[in-house]
Write a protein that holds these residues in place. Structure first.
Motif, PDB file in Angstrom:
ATOM      1  N   ILE A 375       0.761  -1.140   0.260  1.00  0.00           N
ATOM      2  CA  ILE A 375      -0.155   0.028  -0.167  1.00  0.00           C
ATOM      3  C   ILE A 375       1.446   1.252   0.043  1.00  0.00           C
ATOM      4  N   ARG A 376       0.537   1.833  -1.071  1.00  0.00           N
ATOM      5  CA  ARG A 376       1.556   3.561  -0.405  1.00  0.00           C
ATOM      6  C   ARG A 376      -0.064   4.719  -0.595  1.00  0.00           C
ATOM      7  N   VAL A 377       0.510   5.360  -0.141  1.00  0.00           N
ATOM      8  CA  VAL A 377      -0.198   6.547   0.553  1.00  0.00           C
ATOM      9  C   VAL A 377      -0.400   8.044   0.917  1.00  0.00           C
ATOM     10  N   ASP A 378      -0.762   8.608   0.089  1.00  0.00           N
ATOM     11  CA  ASP A 378      -0.124   9.825  -0.361  1.00  0.00           C
ATOM     12  C   ASP A 378      -1.573  11.083   0.522  1.00  0.00           C
ATOM     13  N   ILE A 379      -0.694  11.581   1.310  1.00  0.00           N
ATOM     14  CA  ILE A 379      -1.652  12.795   2.633  1.00  0.00           C
ATOM     15  C   ILE A 379      -1.503  13.581   2.229  1.00  0.00           C
ATOM     16  N   LYS A 380      -2.949  13.949   2.079  1.00  0.00           N
ATOM     17  CA  LYS A 380      -3.649  15.442   1.962  1.00  0.00           C
ATOM     18  C   LYS A 380      -4.255  16.258   2.732  1.00  0.00           C
ATOM     19  N   TYR A 381      -4.310  17.487   3.455  1.00  0.00           N
ATOM     20  CA  TYR A 381      -5.297  17.832   3.645  1.00  0.00           C
ATOM     21  C   TYR A 381      -6.031  18.671   3.441  1.00  0.00           C
ATOM     22  N   ALA A 382      -7.007  19.628   3.924  1.00  0.00           N
ATOM     23  CA  ALA A 382      -7.843  20.921   4.050  1.00  0.00           C
ATOM     24  C   ALA A 382      -7.947  21.368   4.580  1.00  0.00           C
ATOM     25  N   GLU A 383      -8.201  22.457   5.267  1.00  0.00           N
ATOM     26  CA  GLU A 383      -9.523  23.208   6.045  1.00  0.00           C
ATOM     27  C   GLU A 383     -10.131  22.823   6.509  1.00  0.00           C
ATOM     28  N   TRP A 384     -11.056  22.822   6.922  1.00  0.00           N
ATOM     29  CA  TRP A 384     -12.530  22.364   7.652  1.00  0.00           C
ATOM     30  C   TRP A 384     -13.556  22.710   6.703  1.00  0.00           C
ATOM     31  N   ALA A 385     -13.976  23.844   6.358  1.00  0.00           N
ATOM     32  CA  ALA A 385     -15.313  24.310   4.966  1.00  0.00           C
ATOM     33  C   ALA A 385     -14.570  23.958   3.898  1.00  0.00           C
ATOM     34  N   THR A 386     -13.515  23.970   3.548  1.00  0.00           N
ATOM     35  CA  THR A 386     -13.008  23.130   2.423  1.00  0.00           C
ATOM     36  C   THR A 386     -13.655  21.430   2.398  1.00  0.00           C
ATOM     37  N   TYR A 387     -12.810  20.578   3.409  1.00  0.00           N
ATOM     38  CA  TYR A 387     -12.964  19.565   4.100  1.00  0.00           C
ATOM     39  C   TYR A 387     -14.461  19.197   3.668  1.00  0.00           C
ATOM     40  N   VAL A 388     -15.407  19.905   4.092  1.00  0.00           N
ATOM     41  CA  VAL A 388     -16.995  19.019   4.189  1.00  0.00           C
ATOM     42  C   VAL A 388     -17.480  19.497   3.017  1.00  0.00           C
ATOM     43  N   GLU A 389     -17.180  20.229   2.277  1.00  0.00           N
ATOM     44  CA  GLU A 389     -17.164  20.802   1.069  1.00  0.00           C
ATOM     45  C   GLU A 389     -16.236  19.379  -0.044  1.00  0.00           C
ATOM     46  N   TYR A 390     -15.481  19.089   0.189  1.00  0.00           N
ATOM     47  CA  TYR A 390     -15.053  17.787  -0.406  1.00  0.00           C
ATOM     48  C   TYR A 390     -15.888  16.591  -0.424  1.00  0.00           C
ATOM     49  N   PHE A 391     -16.083  16.303   0.911  1.00  0.00           N
ATOM     50  CA  PHE A 391     -16.333  14.783   1.329  1.00  0.00           C
ATOM     51  C   PHE A 391     -17.659  14.706   1.128  1.00  0.00           C
ATOM     52  N   GLU A 392     -18.590  16.196   0.576  1.00  0.00           N
ATOM     53  CA  GLU A 392     -19.873  15.929   0.934  1.00  0.00           C
ATOM     54  C   GLU A 392     -20.716  15.881  -0.523  1.00  0.00           C
ATOM     55  N   LYS A 393     -19.521  16.737  -1.201  1.00  0.00           N
ATOM     56  CA  LYS A 393     -19.732  16.613  -2.858  1.00  0.00           C
ATOM     57  C   LYS A 393     -18.815  14.725  -3.603  1.00  0.00           C
ATOM     58  N   GLY A 394     -18.136  14.059  -2.330  1.00  0.00           N
ATOM     59  CA  GLY A 394     -17.407  13.210  -2.899  1.00  0.00           C
ATOM     60  C   GLY A 394     -16.556  12.545  -3.248  1.00  0.00           C
ATOM     61  N   ILE A 395     -15.810  13.994  -3.383  1.00  0.00           N
ATOM     62  CA  ILE A 395     -14.405  14.434  -3.659  1.00  0.00           C
ATOM     63  C   ILE A 395     -13.623  13.439  -2.854  1.00  0.00           C
ATOM     64  N   MET A 396     -13.448  13.622  -1.803  1.00  0.00           N
ATOM     65  CA  MET A 396     -12.344  11.919  -0.826  1.00  0.00           C
ATOM     66  C   MET A 396     -12.712  10.923  -1.098  1.00  0.00           C
ATOM     67  N   GLY A 397     -12.276  10.080  -1.097  1.00  0.00           N
ATOM     68  CA  GLY A 397     -12.185   8.568  -1.110  1.00  0.00           C
ATOM     69  C   GLY A 397     -11.918   7.886   0.592  1.00  0.00           C
ATOM     70  N   PHE A 398     -10.986   8.242   1.000  1.00  0.00           N
ATOM     71  CA  PHE A 398     -10.543   7.682   2.629  1.00  0.00           C
ATOM     72  C   PHE A 398     -10.207   8.852   3.235  1.00  0.00           C
ATOM     73  N   PHE A 399     -10.772   9.376   4.473  1.00  0.00           N
ATOM     74  CA  PHE A 399     -10.237  10.079   5.513  1.00  0.00           C
ATOM     75  C   PHE A 399     -11.097  10.668   6.754  1.00  0.00           C
ATOM     76  N   LEU A 400     -10.409  11.583   7.621  1.00  0.00           N
ATOM     77  CA  LEU A 400     -10.808  10.910   8.592  1.00  0.00           C
ATOM     78  C   LEU A 400     -11.888  12.063   9.189  1.00  0.00           C
ATOM     79  N   LEU A 401     -12.461  11.007  10.630  1.00  0.00           N
ATOM     80  CA  LEU A 401     -13.477  12.250  10.967  1.00  0.00           C
ATOM     81  C   LEU A 401     -13.713  12.167  12.146  1.00  0.00           C
ATOM     82  N   GLY A 402     -15.027  12.647  12.997  1.00  0.00           N
ATOM     83  CA  GLY A 402     -14.936  12.709  14.246  1.00  0.00           C
ATOM     84  C   GLY A 402     -16.483  12.519  14.170  1.00  0.00           C
ATOM     85  N   TRP A 403     -17.354  12.074  16.236  1.00  0.00           N
ATOM     86  CA  TRP A 403     -18.522  12.719  15.684  1.00  0.00           C
ATOM     87  C   TRP A 403     -19.008  12.761  17.388  1.00  0.00           C
ATOM     88  N   TYR A 404     -19.814  13.504  17.862  1.00  0.00           N
ATOM     89  CA  TYR A 404     -20.194  13.883  18.349  1.00  0.00           C
ATOM     90  C   TYR A 404     -21.566  13.672  19.429  1.00  0.00           C
TER      91      TYR A 404
END
Length: 502
Positions: A375-404
């Motif tokens: 397995i080869r991993v390339d780490i990417k990051y984005a600030e929260w507002a962009t991050y939310v936009e990315y995962f809601e639009k299905g842009i990211m395939g593998f990412f970290l989240l949390g739940w309260y």
């Protein structure tokens, strides 16, 4: 020098703003969190909701320190035998912070407003409520679309809190923060300071402190400095693990530790290659050593988690496997990956929303996955507002989240994640008719034992298909001056300012 004099003047001016109150009459709370909105119809982040929980209240509440539902703005309620109609009998003589009368019309207005505005947390009500009816001035009926066992717990969440019809409309969101709570807003300078004062229209016991000042800090380092300099009476969310361990050794502060239902996890976009292959998801799950993360990154201030339902909550079952690098390699080779043809993936994280440890978590996950050799991993990051936009639009395939938690029930840790109506909002886009059937069945069973059996089956299916990988469950920490009393770290994650005093 002129800048220095100006800074000193501003500090003196700020202090004088509280000169009318004796020091024991107000509490200063420091946090690295930020308020997004103070509108219950749209608030869906931790601090926004927690502020609302101190300036407003719901028809029902949790008994402090427990998960027991108790009366709040409603004195009592009745439920029809079929579980479809809830009748609430409201407290009489109450007023909102703006002086408006609290009655059944205000309750209906507030819930209907959530439907019309359709903000982030609206689905919690819109998926289960059919309609709200005013019976008389102080009686309201809520009809459900189907029997929903955790409904009272949902009503204890901020999205269902009544707001003043005189200060809100159903055309737009508003941050005026007018409800019925122990405090009301005196002053708010966004991302700098929020000042709350005791609400004379509150029906309950007066707050232990007449005023609460919440100061916002840029990061854990600046919050720790504020603690050590005595600038804050209380520091709650979020100090680094090293800060917690160091401050435990100090005799100048007290460190509170409590259980927490907060969970952290990995999300797979089940519609995006290569994560649309369940074997790829299962292999990655086998490759991860949760204990290494909790020990090395969090210094045992968090606990490894093997299900999406948190430990300590009824219905929890450990269903995900322990780390097995050999098993991960075996699965990947069966689907065509090898040292010569490695699985190449991107891992996403957001650098500030969850604290400064997030980058360390991403690096550790990369090391674990690449230790398989295929397995080869390339780490990417984005600030929260962009991050939310990315995962809601299905842009990211593998990412970290949390739940309260929204409400303390296994439903809140399963339905939004793996029901086909909820999973797109978290970026997994997972859908399985069998899972949908199980979760709807669990919602409609009235007894806890029967629901727990269904959730056990659902959790096993979740582990088999692995659209998420649970990683760890957090602990709650709070640091305070020794003279501060009344701090309560609750399983609900509600931090009640009105109980704190010195």
């Amino acid at each position: 020098m002129r800048r220095l004099l100006l800074a000193v003047f501003l500090m003196v001016f700020a202090f004088c703003g509280y000169a009318f109150a004796q020091e024991k009459d107000f509490i200063v709370i420091g946090t690295t969190d930020k308020i997004v909105t103070l509108d219950p119809a749209n608030a869906y982040d931790y601090l926004s909701c927690n502020i609302i929980q101190n300036i407003m209240s719901g028809l029902v509440d949790y008994k402090p320190g427990t998960s027991e539902i108790v009366p709040a703005l409603a004195e009592k309620w009745e439920v029809t035998p079929d579980g479809l109609v809830y009748t609430f009998y409201l407290r009489k003589g109450l007023k909102f912070a703006d002086g408006a009368v609290f009655d059944a019309k205000a309750v209906k207005f507030s819930i209907d407003r959530v439907f019309k505005l359709n903000g982030d947390p609206a689905f919690l009500l819109t998926e289960v409520i059919d309609k709200v009816e005013v019976v008389d001035d102080y009686t309201v009926k809520i009809r459900l679309k189907y029997p929903f066992a955790p409904f009272l717990s949902v009503l204890a969440f901020t999205v269902a809190f009544p707001v003043s019809p005189n200060s809100y409309n159903d055309k737009e969101f508003s941050d005026v923060g007018i409800g019925i709570g122990p405090y009301k807003i005196k002053k708010w300078t966004k991302d700098v300071e929020l000042v709350l004062e005791a609400n004379p229209n509150w029906y309950g016991a007066p707050p232990k402190s007449k005023m609460v000042v919440i100061r916002f800090y840029e990061n854990a380092q600046s919050l720790r400095m504020a603690v050590e300099k005595g600038e804050v009476d209380v520091a709650y969310r979020t100090l680094n693990p090293e800060d917690i361990l160091d401050l435990k050794k100090s005799d100048k502060v007290r460190v509170y530790e409590g259980e927490s239902p907060v969970i952290r996890y990995i999300v797979f976009n089940a519609k995006k290659e290569p994560f649309n292959n369940v074997d790829v998801r299962r292999a990655i799950a086998y490759a991860i050593d949760r204990s290494m993360i909790t020990k090395r990154v969090f210094r045992d201030t968090a606990m490894p988690l093997y299900s999406m339902i948190p430990m300590g909550m009824w219905g929890h079952v450990d269903v995900f496997p322990q780390q097995s690098r050999e098993k991960a390699v075996e699965i990947l080779k069966k689907v065509g990956y090898s040292e010569a043809n490695p699985l190449e993936i991107e891992l996403w994280y957001t650098p500030t929303h969850y604290g400064s440890t997030e980058a360390d978590v991403a690096q550790m996950l990369k090391l674990m996955l690449e230790a398989t050799g295929i397995i080869r991993v390339d780490i990417k990051y984005a600030e929260w507002a962009t991050y939310v936009e990315y995962f809601e639009k299905g842009i990211m395939g593998f990412f970290l989240l949390g739940w309260y938690p929204d409400y303390l029930d296994p439903d809140d840790y399963m339905w939004p994640f793996v029901h086909s109506s909820g999973s797109p909002s978290l970026g997994s886009f997972y859908s399985n008719p069998k899972m949908d059937e199980l979760l709807l069945k669990a919602r409609q069973i009235s007894d806890e034992e029967g629901r727990a059996k269904v959730y056990e089956e659902a959790q096993k299916l979740l582990a088999e298909e692995a659209p998420y990988i649970p990683l760890w469950q957090a602990k709650q920490y709070c640091v305070a001056k020794p003279e501060v009393k009344g701090i309560l770290l609750e399983p609900t994650q509600i931090f009640r300012y009105y109980l704190i005093y010195k």
